[in-house]
Design a protein around this motif. Structure first.
Motif, PDB file in Angstrom:
ATOM      1  N   GLY A 156       0.688  -1.294   0.092  1.00  0.00           N
ATOM      2  CA  GLY A 156      -0.013   0.033   0.003  1.00  0.00           C
ATOM      3  C   GLY A 156       0.814   1.358   0.014  1.00  0.00           C
ATOM      4  O   GLY A 156       1.927   1.400  -0.117  1.00  0.00           O
ATOM      5  N   ASP A 157       0.192   2.419   0.162  1.00  0.00           N
ATOM      6  CA  ASP A 157       0.914   3.622   0.233  1.00  0.00           C
ATOM      7  C   ASP A 157       0.908   3.956   1.746  1.00  0.00           C
ATOM      8  O   ASP A 157       0.514   3.320   2.608  1.00  0.00           O
ATOM      9  N   SER A 158       1.657   5.120   2.092  1.00  0.00           N
ATOM     10  CA  SER A 158       1.722   5.073   3.458  1.00  0.00           C
ATOM     11  C   SER A 158       0.717   5.310   4.291  1.00  0.00           C
ATOM     12  O   SER A 158       0.710   4.619   5.370  1.00  0.00           O
ATOM     13  N   LEU A 159      -0.330   5.891   3.818  1.00  0.00           N
ATOM     14  CA  LEU A 159      -1.586   5.921   4.645  1.00  0.00           C
ATOM     15  C   LEU A 159      -2.277   4.386   4.959  1.00  0.00           C
ATOM     16  O   LEU A 159      -2.788   4.134   6.045  1.00  0.00           O
ATOM     17  N   GLY A 160      -2.239   3.869   3.697  1.00  0.00           N
ATOM     18  CA  GLY A 160      -3.109   2.617   3.744  1.00  0.00           C
ATOM     19  C   GLY A 160      -2.120   1.419   4.626  1.00  0.00           C
ATOM     20  O   GLY A 160      -2.779   0.747   5.369  1.00  0.00           O
ATOM     21  N   LEU A 161      -0.914   1.587   4.655  1.00  0.00           N
ATOM     22  CA  LEU A 161      -0.047   0.811   5.523  1.00  0.00           C
ATOM     23  C   LEU A 161      -0.188   1.114   6.939  1.00  0.00           C
ATOM     24  O   LEU A 161      -0.122   0.201   7.816  1.00  0.00           O
ATOM     25  N   SER A 162      -0.292   2.402   7.327  1.00  0.00           N
ATOM     26  CA  SER A 162      -0.655   2.608   8.570  1.00  0.00           C
ATOM     27  C   SER A 162      -1.935   2.157   9.221  1.00  0.00           C
ATOM     28  O   SER A 162      -2.073   1.751  10.253  1.00  0.00           O
ATOM     29  N   GLN A 163      -3.047   2.444   8.327  1.00  0.00           N
ATOM     30  CA  GLN A 163      -4.298   1.652   8.660  1.00  0.00           C
ATOM     31  C   GLN A 163      -4.228   0.468   8.762  1.00  0.00           C
ATOM     32  O   GLN A 163      -4.916  -0.178   9.660  1.00  0.00           O
ATOM     33  N   GLU A 164      -3.551  -0.277   7.887  1.00  0.00           N
ATOM     34  CA  GLU A 164      -3.526  -1.752   8.079  1.00  0.00           C
ATOM     35  C   GLU A 164      -2.833  -2.106   9.309  1.00  0.00           C
ATOM     36  O   GLU A 164      -3.155  -3.007   9.938  1.00  0.00           O
ATOM     37  N   ALA A 165      -1.710  -1.731   9.616  1.00  0.00           N
ATOM     38  CA  ALA A 165      -0.854  -1.750  10.688  1.00  0.00           C
ATOM     39  C   ALA A 165      -1.812  -1.746  11.952  1.00  0.00           C
ATOM     40  O   ALA A 165      -1.662  -2.659  12.905  1.00  0.00           O
ATOM     41  N   ALA A 166      -2.660  -0.684  11.844  1.00  0.00           N
ATOM     42  CA  ALA A 166      -3.623  -0.476  13.147  1.00  0.00           C
ATOM     43  C   ALA A 166      -4.573  -1.550  13.107  1.00  0.00           C
ATOM     44  O   ALA A 166      -5.189  -1.954  14.266  1.00  0.00           O
ATOM     45  N   ARG A 167      -5.172  -2.131  12.101  1.00  0.00           N
ATOM     46  CA  ARG A 167      -6.392  -2.941  12.207  1.00  0.00           C
ATOM     47  C   ARG A 167      -5.924  -4.558  12.228  1.00  0.00           C
ATOM     48  O   ARG A 167      -6.607  -5.273  12.605  1.00  0.00           O
TER      49      ARG A 167
END
Ligand code: 13P
Ligand code: SF4
Length: 305
Positions: free
Chosen positions: A39-50
């Motif tokens: 993913g992009d930076s935002l998508g990766l942060s969201q995935e890490a969190a969930r």
């Protein structure tokens, strides 16, 4: 070991370790193929969190693994290659930011996620290239200091003219180096091509673009478009998913190489080693993590554009 054996070894080890493999689009193709989520930076942060996995193996650059550690202190965050840093993130030092903040009392600091945990901890809110305008609009103050990417800040300023954006002199060497005559020549040679650019490019380059967006934004635009030719002005790693998703379309890049040497340090051997050893671990100390978390969570609370 051949590719398919390597892929099954990685999948097996990830399962044994209860690990999810996250990779940025700029990583080499073999890392895309081995990852559970690209993913992009935002998508990766969201995935890490969930993501429920106990271990996150991060293939990207150092600040991305730090962001995962900020969001998920209970998880083990392992970086694929600890040598992979981001020169733009290094262009804002915590001491220099503290000094600038003292000169600007009451001015909120909006920091691009491409920054260290210490810098995030000194910031009011974070943004990525996918949500910068929405985040900027969400702030009450008429003046905002934006770090570290000057080009992203100028782009945000053009979208949100009602705010005064104070700049920091950082930039991404991979995007900043593009030169205008070359892009104009390429457009002349390919008059039907749609030009897509990442906002880390300089304003003079963005003026030539038909679409400006994050890596995910660029990839999605190519897929949705009914056009057949595209000039891609971001790191070359995006071409792998773009070409797979659009077999009938043609994609061009400038002669000036758009390669992030740090993202390319993510090699398949590093990923295997990270899964075998669960090292090196990236762990942000609590006194930095908690204020950094406030800035990252404030960003994540804003819906994606
Ligand atoms: P995005 O992932 O937000 O598109 O940013 C690109 C980048 O430079 C990551 O380091
Ligand atoms: Fe940093 Fe630029 Fe590489 Fe992204 S592409 S990691 S901003 S140097």
């Amino acid at each position: 070991m051949n590719d398919s054996n390597l892929k099954s070894l990685i999948a097996r080890r990830a399962k044994e370790r209860d690990a999810v493999i996250l990779a940025h689009y700029y990583c080499p193709p073999e890392i895309h193929d081995a990852a559970h989520f690209v993913g992009d930076s935002l998508g990766l942060s969201q995935e890490a969190a969930r993501n429920p996995a106990k271990v996150i193996v991060f293939c990207g650059v150092h600040f991305m693994a730090e962001t995962a550690s900020i969001l998920c202190p209970e998880k083990t965050v392992v970086i694929g290659n600890p040598e992979a840093g981001c020169p733009m993130a290094d262009m804002v030092e915590p001491d220099a930011l503290e000094k600038r903040k003292a000169e600007l009392p009451g001015v909120p600091v909006l920091t691009y996620v491409n920054s260290s945990a210490k810098v995030k901890a000194l910031s009011d809110i974070c943004c990525t290239s996918a949500n910068v305008a929405t985040v900027l609009r969400s702030l009450d103050s008429p003046r905002v200091l934006m770090t570290p990417d000057r080009n992203l800040a100028l782009y945000a300023q053009s979208l949100v003219p009602e705010k005064e954006v104070l700049l920091w002199p950082g930039f991404c060497p991979t995007h900043h180096r593009l030169n205008l005559p070359e892009i104009q020549e390429l457009k002349k040679a390919l008059p039907k091509a749609v030009v897509l650019a990442h906002p880390e490019c300089q304003p003079k380059i963005l003026k030539e673009a038909h679409f400006i967006g994050s890596t995910s934004g660029i990839i999605n635009h190519c897929k949705k478009s009914d056009q057949n030719e595209f000039i891609i002005l971001t790191e070359s790693g995006v071409l792998y998913p773009i070409q797979k998703q659009n077999p009938g379309k043609t994609f061009y890049q400038p002669q000036t190489p758009m390669i992030c040497p740090n993202m390319k340090k993510n090699r398949i051997e590093d990923l295997v080693r990270a899964l075998e050893t669960l090292e090196p671990v990236i762990k942000v100390p609590e006194e930095i993590r908690l204020p950094a978390l406030r800035a990252v969570e404030r960003m994540l609370a804003i819906p994606r554009d």
